[in-house]
Design a protein around this motif. Sequence first.
Motif, PDB file in Angstrom:
ATOM      1  N   GLY A  17       0.668  -1.229  -0.026  1.00 23.77           N
ATOM      2  CA  GLY A  17       0.068   0.021   0.119  1.00 23.77           C
ATOM      3  C   GLY A  17       0.939   1.240   0.019  1.00 23.77           C
ATOM      4  N   ILE A  18       0.242   2.335   0.173  1.00 20.88           N
ATOM      5  CA  ILE A  18       0.909   3.700   0.360  1.00 20.88           C
ATOM      6  C   ILE A  18       0.957   4.096   1.914  1.00 20.88           C
ATOM      7  CG2 ILE A  18       0.769   6.131  -0.286  1.00 20.88           C
ATOM      8  CD1 ILE A  18      -0.834   5.324  -2.727  1.00 20.88           C
ATOM      9  N   LEU A  19       2.221   4.065   2.226  1.00 23.40           N
ATOM     10  CA  LEU A  19       2.568   4.457   3.632  1.00 23.40           C
ATOM     11  C   LEU A  19       3.182   5.710   4.058  1.00 23.40           C
ATOM     12  CD1 LEU A  19       2.916   1.026   3.106  1.00 23.40           C
ATOM     13  CD2 LEU A  19       3.804   1.151   5.442  1.00 23.40           C
ATOM     14  N   TYR A  20       2.884   6.439   4.930  1.00 19.43           N
ATOM     15  CA  TYR A  20       3.832   7.431   5.370  1.00 19.43           C
ATOM     16  C   TYR A  20       5.084   7.027   5.969  1.00 19.43           C
ATOM     17  CZ  TYR A  20      -0.896   9.813   5.712  1.00 19.43           C
ATOM     18  OH  TYR A  20      -1.981  10.674   5.467  1.00 19.43           O
ATOM     19  N   LYS A  21       5.921   7.828   5.663  1.00 28.61           N
ATOM     20  CA  LYS A  21       7.373   7.279   6.111  1.00 28.61           C
ATOM     21  C   LYS A  21       7.541   7.151   7.384  1.00 28.61           C
ATOM     22  CE  LYS A  21      12.426   8.535   5.756  1.00 28.61           C
ATOM     23  NZ  LYS A  21      13.277   9.609   5.333  1.00 28.61           N
ATOM     24  N   GLY A  22       8.158   6.166   7.986  1.00 24.13           N
ATOM     25  CA  GLY A  22       8.254   5.593   9.129  1.00 24.13           C
ATOM     26  C   GLY A  22       7.141   4.948   9.679  1.00 24.13           C
ATOM     27  N   GLU A  23       5.890   4.881   9.139  1.00 31.12           N
ATOM     28  CA  GLU A  23       4.909   4.087   9.395  1.00 31.12           C
ATOM     29  C   GLU A  23       5.001   2.612   9.568  1.00 31.12           C
ATOM     30  OE1 GLU A  23       0.004   4.026   8.251  1.00 31.12           O
ATOM     31  OE2 GLU A  23       1.232   4.766   7.103  1.00 31.12           O
ATOM     32  N   GLN A  24       4.613   2.226  10.745  1.00 30.61           N
ATOM     33  CA  GLN A  24       4.707   0.546  10.953  1.00 30.61           C
ATOM     34  C   GLN A  24       3.368  -0.065  10.810  1.00 30.61           C
ATOM     35  OE1 GLN A  24       7.543  -1.230  11.755  1.00 30.61           O
ATOM     36  NE2 GLN A  24       8.498   1.006  11.290  1.00 30.61           N
ATOM     37  N   ILE A  25       3.251  -0.982  10.186  1.00 30.25           N
ATOM     38  CA  ILE A  25       1.980  -1.475   9.700  1.00 30.25           C
ATOM     39  C   ILE A  25       2.080  -2.968  10.721  1.00 30.25           C
ATOM     40  CG2 ILE A  25       0.485  -2.925   8.063  1.00 30.25           C
ATOM     41  CD1 ILE A  25       0.647   0.110   7.618  1.00 30.25           C
ATOM     42  N   ILE A  26       0.887  -3.145  11.547  1.00 27.55           N
ATOM     43  CA  ILE A  26       0.931  -4.376  12.255  1.00 27.55           C
ATOM     44  C   ILE A  26       0.506  -5.332  11.414  1.00 27.55           C
ATOM     45  CG2 ILE A  26      -0.076  -5.283  14.271  1.00 27.55           C
ATOM     46  CD1 ILE A  26      -0.361  -2.463  15.546  1.00 27.55           C
ATOM     47  N   ARG A  27       1.169  -6.478  11.422  1.00 31.34           N
ATOM     48  CA  ARG A  27       0.888  -7.348  10.498  1.00 31.34           C
ATOM     49  C   ARG A  27       0.005  -8.444  11.104  1.00 31.34           C
ATOM     50  NH1 ARG A  27       4.858  -7.311   6.202  1.00 31.34           N
ATOM     51  NH2 ARG A  27       3.484  -9.093   5.458  1.00 31.34           N
ATOM     52  N   LYS A  28      -0.842  -9.175  10.516  1.00 33.05           N
ATOM     53  CA  LYS A  28      -1.574 -10.317  10.974  1.00 33.05           C
ATOM     54  C   LYS A  28      -0.929 -11.469  10.442  1.00 33.05           C
ATOM     55  CE  LYS A  28      -6.097  -7.813  11.352  1.00 33.05           C
ATOM     56  NZ  LYS A  28      -7.305  -7.787  10.996  1.00 33.05           N
ATOM     57  N   ALA A  29      -1.303 -12.536  10.964  1.00 30.93           N
ATOM     58  CA  ALA A  29      -0.930 -13.875  10.296  1.00 30.93           C
ATOM     59  C   ALA A  29      -2.163 -14.380   9.734  1.00 30.93           C
ATOM     60  CB  ALA A  29      -0.799 -15.022  11.737  1.00 30.93           C
ATOM     61  N   GLY A  30      -1.776 -15.119   8.460  1.00 36.37           N
ATOM     62  CA  GLY A  30      -2.485 -15.491   7.377  1.00 36.37           C
ATOM     63  C   GLY A  30      -3.387 -16.690   7.946  1.00 36.37           C
ATOM     64  N   LYS A  31      -3.876 -17.519   7.117  1.00 38.28           N
ATOM     65  CA  LYS A  31      -4.620 -18.730   7.369  1.00 38.28           C
ATOM     66  C   LYS A  31      -3.491 -19.768   7.714  1.00 38.28           C
ATOM     67  CE  LYS A  31      -8.613 -18.316   4.768  1.00 38.28           C
ATOM     68  NZ  LYS A  31      -9.404 -19.035   3.677  1.00 38.28           N
ATOM     69  N   SER A  32      -3.565 -20.432   8.652  1.00 38.15           N
ATOM     70  CA  SER A  32      -2.818 -21.411   9.279  1.00 38.15           C
ATOM     71  C   SER A  32      -3.304 -22.753   8.723  1.00 38.15           C
ATOM     72  CB  SER A  32      -2.642 -21.641  10.777  1.00 38.15           C
ATOM     73  OG  SER A  32      -3.847 -21.849  11.312  1.00 38.15           O
ATOM     74  N   ALA A  33      -2.429 -23.559   8.179  1.00 35.72           N
ATOM     75  CA  ALA A  33      -2.773 -24.854   7.600  1.00 35.72           C
ATOM     76  C   ALA A  33      -3.192 -25.737   8.567  1.00 35.72           C
ATOM     77  CB  ALA A  33      -1.669 -25.260   6.573  1.00 35.72           C
ATOM     78  N   LYS A  34      -3.759 -26.808   8.257  1.00 37.37           N
ATOM     79  CA  LYS A  34      -4.107 -27.914   9.173  1.00 37.37           C
ATOM     80  C   LYS A  34      -3.311 -28.997   8.939  1.00 37.37           C
ATOM     81  CE  LYS A  34      -8.736 -26.439  10.317  1.00 37.37           C
ATOM     82  NZ  LYS A  34     -10.143 -26.780  10.490  1.00 37.37           N
TER      83      LYS A  34
END
Length: 178
Positions: free
Chosen positions: A161-178
């Motif tokens: 995406g488009i971020l402001y300089k220094g902006e931190q994006i809190i990442r989420k975990a994707g789907k976990s495989a079974k």
Amino acid sequence: MSRIGKLPITIPENVDINYNDSEITVKGKFGTLQTQIPTVIKITESDNILTVGLSEQTRSVRALHGLYRTLINNMVIGVSEQFEIILELKGVGYRAAVQNNEIILNLGYSHPVNIKIPNIISVEVVQNTTINLKSCDKELLGLFAANIRAWRQPEPYKGKGILYKGEQIIRKAGKSAK
């Protein structure tokens, strides 16, 4: 009395301020800004120091004290130093270019996005993925940067995406495989 409102505003040497009961105009090296002010806000100047006061002490008037002091201070800083916002494009194939007073963004859509640049804002694109925005008007600069960012807001799964300089994006975990 507002804590922010009672702080003095220091006026640099290259800034000229004209004011009356309903309007203030600030001229400097990077441009001229003007804004309307309510008649209950009183401005006094002495020895290159500007103070913002009130003519009455009602609750609604006191709420405006800090606001207008900050707006005037931002005008003084803007015409003397300019404000800058840096946007970073993160994603495969995301690019930006400036052409004929427009920003052309390739953001993964089937078409390029063209955004008209306001006259008071200067835009510089560095390495196709960094956009430097400069202006003396802090409000207009923030609105323009938010308008650009709205085309592709950062998403939490891949961080694209488009971020402001220094902006931190809190990442989420994707789907976990079974």
